[in-house]
Write a protein that holds these residues in place. Sequence first.
Motif: not given
Length: 282
Positions: A190-214
């Motif tokens: 499911n999409p949550f499994a993908l999102m969890s793997e992205i976070k675990a690999l240290g590949a979460s949103n790296p943009l300087a202009d990323r949204p500040r709200r969670l």
Amino acid sequence: MSQPPAIFDTALIARHLSRRTGISDFVTDLVLDDLDDRLGALLREFPKAAIIGPDVDKLPRFGQTASARFPFQRHAAFGGHDDMPELDGDNFNLIVSLLHLQAINDVPGYLARLRAKLAPDGLLMIAALGGETLTELREAFLVADAQVFGGASARVAPMIQVRDGGGLLQRAGLALPVADVETHIVRYANPFALMSEIKALGASNPLADRPRRLATPALLAAAAQAYATRDSDSDGRIRATLEIIWLSGWAPHESQQKPLKPGSATTRLGDVLAQQTGGKKP
């Protein structure tokens, strides 16, 4: 000279990488296997070689061509405040950059500085995540942001398109540029499994202009629904695109093959085709 705008927050990337959970990094494994194949096809010796990547411990200590085994200097990507690692010395016969270029703020400058470290006839090889990587997740969040917040936010980083690769190498002063792409479709429960793997690999949103709200539960639920609607298979699993772009170019040297000058051909294409079609010119 003005500095290019900071698209990526390199300090944040370093923090994300430092928090990795030890999950199996199949992306790096794919790239390293492909690197072995590409080096193994070369009839060349590389007495002085360097390799750059996000995880120094996973980088090989030695490489192997069809001609010889050679040692690598290993250097960490995202290890400091500068895009460029501190390579030891100059006149490298080979520099390999893995999974770094896709999060560089000054791509032309990075390539030019690597080019300056090469000896004449030295080879630069680069593997980077391409522009179609995670395109499904990017589109799902665009839909979700519009539904929940009434507008789009940059939640998945932009990446290099393969069609731009050759031009970037030429701009850096590299000869005989080659750009090609490997595309893989990875499936998740499911999409949550993908999102969890992205976070675990240290590949979460790296943009300087990323949204500040969670990302709120409502946003994540809307993104998961949009993802499943657009990019799921009949068994309920979802698809994710992984595109790996490979770039290579050589520091100029007089021994290298040169393209012919326009108008220097001695045989007309039409005459060749006519011979192949029994004398009937196309």
